[in-house]
Enzyme design. Structure first.
Site, PDB file in Angstrom:
ATOM      1  N   LYS A 109      -0.508  -3.743  -6.423  1.00  0.00           N
ATOM      2  CA  LYS A 109       0.661  -3.053  -6.953  1.00  0.00           C
ATOM      3  C   LYS A 109       1.620  -4.091  -7.558  1.00  0.00           C
ATOM      4  O   LYS A 109       1.752  -5.206  -7.035  1.00  0.00           O
ATOM      5  CB  LYS A 109       1.329  -2.278  -5.823  1.00  0.00           C
ATOM      6  CG  LYS A 109       2.397  -1.289  -6.227  1.00  0.00           C
ATOM      7  CD  LYS A 109       2.818  -0.499  -4.990  1.00  0.00           C
ATOM      8  CE  LYS A 109       3.934   0.483  -5.267  1.00  0.00           C
ATOM      9  NZ  LYS A 109       4.304   1.232  -4.034  1.00  0.00           N
ATOM     10  N   SER A 190       4.603   6.075  -4.747  1.00  0.00           N
ATOM     11  CA  SER A 190       4.816   5.146  -5.849  1.00  0.00           C
ATOM     12  C   SER A 190       3.594   4.295  -6.187  1.00  0.00           C
ATOM     13  O   SER A 190       3.534   3.696  -7.259  1.00  0.00           O
ATOM     14  CB  SER A 190       5.993   4.211  -5.529  1.00  0.00           C
ATOM     15  OG  SER A 190       5.706   3.346  -4.443  1.00  0.00           O
ATOM     16  N   SER A 214       4.162   6.560  -0.056  1.00  0.00           N
ATOM     17  CA  SER A 214       3.725   5.929  -1.293  1.00  0.00           C
ATOM     18  C   SER A 214       2.300   5.400  -1.269  1.00  0.00           C
ATOM     19  O   SER A 214       1.775   5.002  -2.303  1.00  0.00           O
ATOM     20  CB  SER A 214       4.678   4.783  -1.659  1.00  0.00           C
ATOM     21  OG  SER A 214       5.917   5.305  -2.087  1.00  0.00           O
TER      22      SER A 214
END
Length: 517
Positions: A109, A190, A214
């Site tokens: 990420k 996310s 997330s």
């Protein structure tokens, strides 16, 4: 600039090698969805090289990230990935294998710091091009283990903590990530890009981060496995934070074994000492269960879950496991209010510290400056929604608000732990099994996210471990179920998740549909 634009065209030889390893013919419209067990076996026997594996995934990124299906799952590609794969192949040929992750590609990420040419930005325009001079702790562990950092994934900007009416999977730098099962629908956030990269076969493994949902939501909604480990079991050092009280990184993969293998590689020394043996070993163990709790509170809201829980009830009862059926599962409202107060306070404290520790430019290394930067850049920085959370964090007084924050922290944890402990401690259940999230919703920049329901809150706030895995489909949209247990119960949860994976057999590769059938 997207480095993936520099990639070579499809390497037919790499695809042929992968096809030979799986024993299945390669098809132009059906790439090889390799799992880690197959990859490890092929690497060990010499049928596959890390170079060929990395080439395959780089080709898939080049084909479908900004072209083809335009998934926008990847922000930056590691220009050194092939060279690193070649070096790791040479190590293997010389008899050195660092770990089970040796030569396997991992996507990170884009809020995770790396000491290379890939910026660490959280998707924000204010951090565009920001390079860090050291790896996050988990990245250093992965490199030491021989994993190849393949790319950085798009995300909901600032890990989906920038403003109200946010759009999951959207960032100023990465654009809008798409769900590969139905391209008009959300990937959730996310860790949207991490999940989509795995789901769309752009990588074998990925790392996401979670504050509340997330990892669990994008994994469930994209039809893959995600693990949110016990609080403190993975180091958060170097990860752009929301709040240290709840932030944690975790693995995302297409099956439970692969996720467990990746989790093994990022555990802290304390966690390793608690687990004593690699967590990936747990996947092949028969779970020793006495009692499980099945949450049936969402059967009416998402009818595809009802037959899943009926099937699991029959399975557990046939094996002599006591089953508790819960028709009600509702987190107290005050828990969410207390959680938000904690997140806003710690966002102010923790993010500003990261910005300064990692040498972000002085004109954007405080909340006041970030807010001003976004206001000056307007739509280019803010896109389709606002920055209310940044503004609220800028208004926090870390001294004057400390007592209220401490009370909110204690209250949120107490409420979350009480909700789970009623069953895990008082009633002695080995695990709670419940729907992860509702199905994906259409991407709508005008209305923001259209969440149906989600169940990640209690485990996220309490720091208890949870795993989501594919369970069913609503049409072509995946649905996941979660298993939740007491802190440090990952071995039990992984063996249970693997058993559920075998029982439900619900994983399906995405169809990349442009409209629902």
């Amino acid at each position: 600039m997207f480095l993936c634009r520099r990639l070579l065209t499809v390497n037919v030889l790499a695809l042929a090698v992968l096809s030979a390893c799986s024993g299945e013919p390669a098809q132009e419209d059906q790439p090889q969805w390799m799992d880690a067990r197959t990859a490890l076996n092929a690497l060990n026997t010499g049928e596959l090289s890390s170079q060929a594996l990395v080439t395959y995934y780089l080709n898939n990124i080049a084909r479908d990230n900004r072209q083809g299906h335009e998934l926008a799952a990847i922000i930056d590609v590691n220009a050194q990935a092939l060279a690193q794969a070649q070096a790791l192949d040479a190590e293997r040929a010389a008899g050195t294998v660092r770990s089970a992750l040796h030569g396997l590609p991992v996507v990170l990420k884009a809020n995770i710091a790396t000491a290379d040419d890939m910026p660490t930005t959280a998707g924000a325009l204010a951090l565009q091009g920001h390079l860090t001079n050291r790896d996050a702790a988990l990245v250093a562990q992965l490199r030491d283990a021989g994993a190849i950092i393949l790319a950085k994934a798009n995300l909901s900007e600032w890990a989906n903590f920038r403003g109200e009416d946010s759009i999951s999977g959207w960032s100023a730098l990465g654009g809008q990530t798409l769900n590969p099962h139905l391209l008009t629908h959300t990937p959730c956030g996310s860790s949207a890009g991490s999940a989509v990269a795995v789901a769309a076969d752009m990588t074998l493994l990925a790392i996401g981060t979670e504050t509340d949902g997330s990892i669990m939501c994008p994994a469930a909604i994209n039809g893959i496995v995600g693990i949110k480990p016990t609080r403190g079991s993975v180091s958060g050092e170097g990860i752009i934070p929301i709040a240290s009280a709840q932030d944690i990184a975790g693995p995302m993969a297409r099956n439970v074994f692969d996720a467990a293998l990746l989790l093994d590689g990022i555990l802290t020394p304390e966690a390793r000492s608690r687990f004593q043996q690699p967590l990936s070993y747990s996947v092949d163990q028969v779970p020793d269960l006495q009692k499980v709790v099945l949450v049936r509170a969402y059967d009416a809201r998402e009818s595809a879950f009802a037959p899943v829980f009926d099937q699991l009830t029959d399975m557990f009862e046939s094996r002599g496991v006591e089953v508790v059926q819960l028709a009600d599962w509702q987190a107290p409202r005050e828990m969410g209010a207390a959680e938000f107060e904690v997140l806003i306070y710690e966002f102010r404290r923790d993010l500003e510290q990261w910005l300064q520790d990692y040498d972000v430019a002085e004109d954007v290394n405080t909340f006041a400056e970030l807010v001003a930067f976004n206001n000056t850049r307007g739509e280019a920085a803010l896109g389709p929604f606002g920055q209310e959370y940044l503004e609220q964090a800028a208004a926090v007084d870390l001294v004057a608000d400390q007592a209220s924050y401490q009370q909110a922290l204690a209250s949120s944890r107490q409420l979350a732990e009480a909700m789970l402990n009623e069953y895990l401690q008082v009633q002695g259940a080995d695990a709670i099994i419940l729907p992860s999230y509702s199905k994906a919703w259409p991407i709508d920049p005008d209305s923001g996210d259209g969440f149906g329901f989600g169940t990640s809150g209690p485990a996220a706030i309490s720091g208890y471990p949870s795993i989501t895995l594919p369970a069913a489909f609503n049409g072509i949209l995946p649905l996941g179920i979660s298993v939740v247990g007491l802190p440090w119960s990952e071995p039990t949860l992984l063996s249970l998740a693997a058993e559920l994976e075998r029982e439900l057999d619900a994983y399906q590769a995405p169809q990349f549909a442009t409209a629902a059938p």
